[in-house]
Design a protein around this motif. Structure first.
Motif, mmCIF file in Angstrom:
data_model
loop_
_atom_site.group_PDB
_atom_site.id
_atom_site.type_symbol
_atom_site.label_atom_id
_atom_site.label_comp_id
_atom_site.label_asym_id
_atom_site.label_seq_id
_atom_site.Cartn_x
_atom_site.Cartn_y
_atom_site.Cartn_z
ATOM 1 N N ASN A 98 35.335 74.244 58.445
ATOM 2 C CA ASN A 98 35.590 75.173 59.533
ATOM 3 C C ASN A 98 34.961 74.564 60.785
ATOM 4 O O ASN A 98 33.746 74.457 60.876
ATOM 5 C CB ASN A 98 34.974 76.535 59.234
ATOM 6 N N PRO A 99 35.770 74.149 61.774
ATOM 7 C CA PRO A 99 35.201 73.467 62.934
ATOM 8 C C PRO A 99 34.249 74.325 63.761
ATOM 9 O O PRO A 99 33.411 73.806 64.489
ATOM 10 C CB PRO A 99 36.423 73.059 63.753
ATOM 11 N N GLU A 100 34.342 75.652 63.647
ATOM 12 C CA GLU A 100 33.441 76.516 64.406
ATOM 13 C C GLU A 100 32.078 76.678 63.732
ATOM 14 O O GLU A 100 31.086 76.933 64.406
ATOM 15 C CB GLU A 100 34.077 77.883 64.602
ATOM 16 N N LEU A 101 32.030 76.537 62.406
ATOM 17 C CA LEU A 101 30.792 76.807 61.685
ATOM 18 C C LEU A 101 30.175 75.581 61.033
ATOM 19 O O LEU A 101 28.962 75.525 60.852
ATOM 20 C CB LEU A 101 31.045 77.866 60.603
ATOM 21 N N ASN A 102 30.990 74.610 60.616
ATOM 22 C CA ASN A 102 30.482 73.450 59.895
ATOM 23 C C ASN A 102 30.342 72.262 60.829
ATOM 24 O O ASN A 102 31.307 71.821 61.437
ATOM 25 C CB ASN A 102 31.420 73.085 58.749
ATOM 26 N N ALA A 103 29.135 71.748 60.904
ATOM 27 C CA ALA A 103 28.889 70.598 61.763
ATOM 28 C C ALA A 103 29.170 69.306 61.014
ATOM 29 O O ALA A 103 29.028 69.225 59.800
ATOM 30 C CB ALA A 103 27.438 70.605 62.232
ATOM 31 N N LEU A 104 29.583 68.309 61.756
ATOM 32 C CA LEU A 104 29.737 66.960 61.225
ATOM 33 C C LEU A 104 28.406 66.237 61.427
ATOM 34 O O LEU A 104 27.508 66.752 62.102
ATOM 35 C CB LEU A 104 30.868 66.252 61.957
ATOM 36 N N PRO A 105 28.216 65.038 60.886
ATOM 37 C CA PRO A 105 26.940 64.345 61.055
ATOM 38 C C PRO A 105 26.543 64.114 62.519
ATOM 39 O O PRO A 105 25.353 64.061 62.845
ATOM 40 C CB PRO A 105 27.163 63.018 60.347
ATOM 41 N N ASP A 106 27.514 64.016 63.416
ATOM 42 C CA ASP A 106 27.180 63.776 64.826
ATOM 43 C C ASP A 106 27.306 65.016 65.689
ATOM 44 O O ASP A 106 27.225 64.934 66.911
ATOM 45 C CB ASP A 106 28.069 62.655 65.375
ATOM 46 N N GLY A 107 27.495 66.198 65.116
ATOM 47 C CA GLY A 107 27.558 67.431 65.894
ATOM 48 C C GLY A 107 28.803 68.222 65.571
ATOM 49 O O GLY A 107 29.608 67.870 64.726
ATOM 50 N N TYR A 108 28.971 69.347 66.289
ATOM 51 C CA TYR A 108 30.143 70.189 66.105
ATOM 52 C C TYR A 108 31.360 69.574 66.770
ATOM 53 O O TYR A 108 31.241 68.848 67.758
ATOM 54 C CB TYR A 108 29.883 71.579 66.694
#
Length: 113
Positions: free
Chosen positions: A98-108
């Motif tokens: 979920n792009p609004e809630l789950n961050a990637l290693p380098d940020g949202y």
């Protein structure tokens, strides 16, 4: 031990008698009246109750969304470790990402911080 056997036999006899009574009452039309009562209760009590609960949660969600402040992204070294790529997509996002809630290693995603 003998007392346990007598109690279990008494319970078994009472359940058989109760089953016979229920079968006999169902044969005399009691089941039709009970089914009608539960049908009325379902439409008069259960469905409006579900509707009220849905409305309550919708209004609470709207109120929460209006006052929600997202926390800033902190790149902790022990979180979001990718030792192996995921076998779908670009390999960086989890299956239920979920792009609004789950961050990637380098940020949202889509946010410049």
């Amino acid at each position: 031990m003998m007392l346990f056997g007598r109690i279990s036999q008494a319970l078994l006899r009472s359940s058989i008698i109760q089953t016979r009574q229920l079968s006999a009452s169902a044969a005399h039309g009691h089941g039709e009246q009970t089914a009608r009562t539960w049908k009325i209760l379902s439409f008069v009590v259960a469905l409006p109750g579900v509707a009220v609960c849905m409305l309550n949660m919708y209004l609470k969600m709207q109120h929460h969304a209006a006052h929600h402040v997202e926390p800033e992204f902190v790149p902790y070294s022990h979180l979001r470790i990718r030792s192996k790529r995921f076998p779908w997509g670009d390999g960086n996002k989890s299956l239920f990402h979920n792009p609004e809630l789950n961050a990637l290693p380098d940020g949202y995603e889509g946010r410049d911080e």
